[in-house]
Scaffold this active site. Structure first.
Site, PDB file in Angstrom:
ATOM      1  N   GLY A  36       5.396  11.003  -0.673  1.00  0.00           N
ATOM      2  CA  GLY A  36       4.598   9.991  -1.375  1.00  0.00           C
ATOM      3  C   GLY A  36       3.137  10.079  -0.942  1.00  0.00           C
ATOM      4  O   GLY A  36       2.223  10.073  -1.776  1.00  0.00           O
ATOM      5  N   HIS A  37       2.915  10.193   0.382  1.00  0.00           N
ATOM      6  CA  HIS A  37       1.536  10.320   0.879  1.00  0.00           C
ATOM      7  C   HIS A  37       0.897  11.602   0.342  1.00  0.00           C
ATOM      8  O   HIS A  37      -0.280  11.624  -0.012  1.00  0.00           O
ATOM      9  CB  HIS A  37       1.524  10.377   2.415  1.00  0.00           C
ATOM     10  N   GLN A  61      -2.165  -5.925  11.016  1.00  0.00           N
ATOM     11  CA  GLN A  61      -1.450  -6.237   9.780  1.00  0.00           C
ATOM     12  C   GLN A  61       0.051  -6.461  10.008  1.00  0.00           C
ATOM     13  O   GLN A  61       0.795  -6.654   9.059  1.00  0.00           O
ATOM     14  CB  GLN A  61      -1.682  -5.166   8.725  1.00  0.00           C
ATOM     15  N   ASP A 151       2.993  -0.226  -2.973  1.00  0.00           N
ATOM     16  CA  ASP A 151       2.438  -1.440  -2.361  1.00  0.00           C
ATOM     17  C   ASP A 151       1.517  -2.115  -3.376  1.00  0.00           C
ATOM     18  O   ASP A 151       0.297  -2.188  -3.199  1.00  0.00           O
ATOM     19  CB  ASP A 151       1.673  -1.068  -1.090  1.00  0.00           C
TER      20      ASP A 151
HETATM   21  O1  PAF Z   1      -0.510   1.172   3.144  1.00  0.00           O
HETATM   22  C1  PAF Z   1      -0.740   1.418   4.338  1.00  0.00           C
HETATM   23  O2  PAF Z   1      -0.229   2.400   4.901  1.00  0.00           O
HETATM   24  C2  PAF Z   1      -1.652   0.506   5.136  1.00  0.00           C
HETATM   25  O3  PAF Z   1      -1.492  -0.815   4.756  1.00  0.00           O
HETATM   26  C3  PAF Z   1      -3.123   0.915   5.092  1.00  0.00           C
HETATM   27  C4  PAF Z   1      -3.698   0.814   3.686  1.00  0.00           C
HETATM   28  C5  PAF Z   1      -3.282   2.344   5.602  1.00  0.00           C
HETATM   29  C6  PAF Z   1      -3.952  -0.012   5.994  1.00  0.00           C
HETATM   30  O4  PAF Z   1      -3.518   0.046   7.314  1.00  0.00           O
END
Ligand code: PAF
Length: 290
Positions: A36-37, A61, A151
């Site tokens: 996915g990345h 987060q 997300d």
């Molecule tokens: O989606 C993510 O992996 C994280 O929320 C992000 C955008 C890298 C911020 O830490």
């Protein structure tokens, strides 16, 4: 491929790209990279001359310290994947520099984007995401940044923040990538045993069944939510965190679904939290039967 840790070095790298007249695309990640990345990196490569990936498990987060402690970290494999995908620079910021002693500045997006779904289930989550994304963008200063649609709420919140704060980076949302059985790719999938992974399929299956019911005429949101909940009940140890029909017009919860709505859900599979959603008017999720 350059691997950079200090903020000053990343800033310098970006300045040089700017001076050379190169467009930079940025893919922020928390590592434990998967296909996915890499699809985000591939998208980024079509949008700019240079691609920067950040790998940073952002502590602000996480609402749950255990979740943070268990977040998979696979730096060497991540770097190999980035190299293979043609990434120009990987930035691995360090917490001592990102949040030094005395740190006290945070960004809050308020209103309908952050009063439901993950924002309620994970208090402070988007505050942490917005803060770190603003910091990352402030150092990398990319022309464009690519985020994954899985997300969805994060994409909307970050887009809003970037617009509201005149950050000047274009935000691109790239489609969710799924395993062949329908499970949305996520770094957290690595924490699932084969048995847990099999049970996690209840999530995409439930969403797909509800999408089909909508297409067959069921527009009552509660009924669609029940379809997801019933599918999950079949799987022991799979607990629904939330499930909601939300209209993308204003990001409002909606009693009756229409084509502008998504059905979004989060589940815990023996404590591992997974999220997914399906646009009700969108394509089917290619789930496999049991
Ligand atoms: O989606 C993510 O992996 C994280 O929320 C992000 C955008 C890298 C911020 O830490």
């Amino acid at each position: 491929m350059d691997v950079i840790a200090p903020i000053a070095d990343m800033r310098q790298w970006s300045r040089q790209a700017l001076i050379a007249g190169k467009r930079t695309a940025f893919v922020p990640t928390m590592g434990a990279l998967h296909r996915g990345h890499i699809s985000l990196v591939e998208k980024a490569r079509t949008l700019a001359d240079r691609v920067v990936v950040s790998i940073y498990v952002n502590p602000t987060q996480f609402d749950n310290p255990e979740d943070l402690a268990k977040y998979p970290q696979t730096l060497e494999a991540d770097l190999a994947m980035c190299r293979e995908a043609g990434v120009d620079a990987v930035w691995t910021p360090q917490t001592a520099e990102m949040y030094p002693d005395g740190y006290c500045s945070f960004i809050d997006v308020v209103g309908p984007l952050t009063d439901k779904l993950c924002a309620v289930a994970r208090p402070g989550h988007f505050r942490g995401v917005c803060t770190v994304v603003a910091k990352l963008l402030g150092v990398v200063r990319p022309d464009v940044a690519v985020f994954g649609q899985k997300d969805l709420q994060q994409c909307l919140v970050v887009s809003r923040m970037v617009g509201d704060l005149n950050i000047g980076t274009e935000i691109i949302v790239a489609p969710t990538v799924r395993e062949s059985d329908g499970l949305a790719m996520s770094s957290r999938n690595r924490r699932l045993s084969p048995d847990q992974r099999a049970r996690a399929l209840g999530l995409p299956r439930g969403l797909e069944l509800a999408r089909q019911a909508y297409r067959a005429g069921q527009v009552t949101s509660l009924k669609l939510i029940e379809i997801v909940a019933e599918e999950l009940l079949v799987h022991e140890g799979v607990d629904l965190d939330y499930c909601d029909v939300v209209s993308l017009k204003g990001f409002k919860e909606s009693e009756f679904a229409d084509d502008a709505c998504v059905l979004a859900a989060a589940v815990f599979v023996d404590g591992v939290r997974l999220i997914d959603h399906v646009p009700l008017a969108g394509q089917s999720i290619p789930v496999k039967a049991d």
